[in-house]
Design a protein around this motif. Sequence first.
Motif, PDB file in Angstrom:
ATOM      1  N   GLU A  33      32.413  45.473  46.379  1.00 20.41           N
ATOM      2  CA  GLU A  33      32.970  46.312  47.329  1.00 20.41           C
ATOM      3  C   GLU A  33      33.700  47.413  46.945  1.00 20.41           C
ATOM      4  O   GLU A  33      34.622  47.397  46.091  1.00 20.41           O
ATOM      5  CB  GLU A  33      33.426  45.613  48.520  1.00 20.41           C
TER       6      GLU A  33
ATOM      7  N   ASP B   9      39.951  37.629  45.558  1.00 23.54           N
ATOM      8  CA  ASP B   9      39.513  38.616  45.014  1.00 23.54           C
ATOM      9  C   ASP B   9      40.223  39.696  44.160  1.00 23.54           C
ATOM     10  O   ASP B   9      41.356  39.406  44.059  1.00 23.54           O
ATOM     11  CB  ASP B   9      38.838  39.745  46.132  1.00 23.54           C
TER      12      ASP B   9
ATOM     13  N   ALA C 272      41.007  43.507  42.853  1.00 23.41           N
ATOM     14  CA  ALA C 272      40.537  44.892  43.146  1.00 23.41           C
ATOM     15  C   ALA C 272      41.278  45.657  41.849  1.00 23.41           C
ATOM     16  O   ALA C 272      42.295  45.516  41.126  1.00 23.41           O
ATOM     17  CB  ALA C 272      41.324  45.289  44.288  1.00 23.41           C
TER      18      ALA C 272
ATOM     19  N   ALA D 253      36.542  50.420  48.156  1.00 27.87           N
ATOM     20  CA  ALA D 253      37.458  50.380  49.084  1.00 27.87           C
ATOM     21  C   ALA D 253      38.411  51.596  49.042  1.00 27.87           C
ATOM     22  O   ALA D 253      38.425  52.163  47.789  1.00 27.87           O
ATOM     23  CB  ALA D 253      38.400  49.122  49.125  1.00 27.87           C
TER      24      ALA D 253
ATOM     25  N   ILE E 173      46.304  46.447  38.717  1.00 29.65           N
ATOM     26  CA  ILE E 173      45.374  45.880  39.666  1.00 29.65           C
ATOM     27  C   ILE E 173      45.950  44.894  40.881  1.00 29.65           C
ATOM     28  O   ILE E 173      47.163  44.795  40.631  1.00 29.65           O
ATOM     29  CB  ILE E 173      44.726  44.977  38.838  1.00 29.65           C
TER      30      ILE E 173
ATOM     31  N   LEU F  50      43.759  39.754  45.430  1.00 32.85           N
ATOM     32  CA  LEU F  50      43.645  39.976  47.066  1.00 32.85           C
ATOM     33  C   LEU F  50      43.555  38.376  47.607  1.00 32.85           C
ATOM     34  O   LEU F  50      42.359  38.001  47.287  1.00 32.85           O
ATOM     35  CB  LEU F  50      42.583  40.697  47.631  1.00 32.85           C
TER      36      LEU F  50
ATOM     37  N   ASP G 279      29.372  47.635  50.221  1.00 33.83           N
ATOM     38  CA  ASP G 279      29.285  46.291  49.578  1.00 33.83           C
ATOM     39  C   ASP G 279      27.881  45.787  48.942  1.00 33.83           C
ATOM     40  O   ASP G 279      26.991  46.195  50.031  1.00 33.83           O
ATOM     41  CB  ASP G 279      30.074  45.066  50.245  1.00 33.83           C
TER      42      ASP G 279
ATOM     43  N   ILE H 122      44.565  50.981  49.389  1.00 34.05           N
ATOM     44  CA  ILE H 122      44.989  49.385  49.683  1.00 34.05           C
ATOM     45  C   ILE H 122      46.547  49.419  49.553  1.00 34.05           C
ATOM     46  O   ILE H 122      46.821  49.416  48.299  1.00 34.05           O
ATOM     47  CB  ILE H 122      44.351  48.306  49.043  1.00 34.05           C
TER      48      ILE H 122
ATOM     49  N   TRP I 270      39.389  51.991  44.806  1.00 35.72           N
ATOM     50  CA  TRP I 270      39.379  50.480  44.396  1.00 35.72           C
ATOM     51  C   TRP I 270      37.787  49.888  44.246  1.00 35.72           C
ATOM     52  O   TRP I 270      37.205  50.108  45.477  1.00 35.72           O
ATOM     53  CB  TRP I 270      40.175  49.440  45.206  1.00 35.72           C
ATOM     54  N   LEU I 271      37.649  49.203  43.268  1.00 37.29           N
ATOM     55  CA  LEU I 271      36.507  48.256  43.210  1.00 37.29           C
ATOM     56  C   LEU I 271      36.948  46.734  43.531  1.00 37.29           C
ATOM     57  O   LEU I 271      37.752  46.254  42.670  1.00 37.29           O
ATOM     58  CB  LEU I 271      35.624  48.680  41.899  1.00 37.29           C
ATOM     59  N   VAL I 272      36.545  46.131  44.273  1.00 32.89           N
ATOM     60  CA  VAL I 272      36.945  44.921  44.940  1.00 32.89           C
ATOM     61  C   VAL I 272      35.767  43.879  44.256  1.00 32.89           C
ATOM     62  O   VAL I 272      34.731  44.001  44.579  1.00 32.89           O
ATOM     63  CB  VAL I 272      36.922  44.756  46.311  1.00 32.89           C
TER      64      VAL I 272
END
Length: 224
Positions: A124, A55, A57, A126, A45, A48, A176, A129, A85-87
Amino acid sequence: MMTTIRWLLRAALLFVCAVTIGVFVPRPFFKTDSANAAADKQLEILVLSGAIHTDIAVPINDEVRKSFSFLVKEGFPLADPNARWLVLGWGGRSFYLETPTWADLRPMPVLRAFTLDRSVMHVEIAGDISDKIPGVTPVAIDGREFQHLLDFVSDSFVKQSSAVLPIPDAAYGQSDRFFEAKGYFNALFGCNTWAAGALRAAGLRTGLWNPLPQTLQLSLALYN
């Protein structure tokens, strides 16, 4: 005037002391991982860290799609083929919704952040990353810890009959959404302490109190 200055200096000193204790007293106090647990930590994981906000992710896999299927029912593009990714983040309603950039900063959201405000979840999707970007901290956990993390985040949403409550017309862009969340926000116990709680649910150790992204990053480095 001098009395006010002395009061402010004492308050600042008290805050610094509290933050220092919050970083250097681990939570949980004792490490419980077994000696060979590292070999099982196959999932990564990302933490962020921004200037004032943290956050988390998570990689979009079958477990994430299942745990957050309620987002898809509300039109969230979790199935986007370009999403990696799910943030996920939790924060104060006024500051989150009314301050998408520093240029949008206004007095009232700041005032509410330092008093008491309703909370929201921000989700959100993404693409890739890079963990080489400043503020991106990769953390390895195992499958059981990963599910505990997903459960913690899922439980942060307000739900009615298993359905989450989207906030109408609230988003920064196409990727998002904002949803009603449980709890109330205060700057001392806000987005960063929520993120710390989520990470502890995943079996990680943090500081006792981490009101800032920088203190959370430091405590993660110290205890994991």
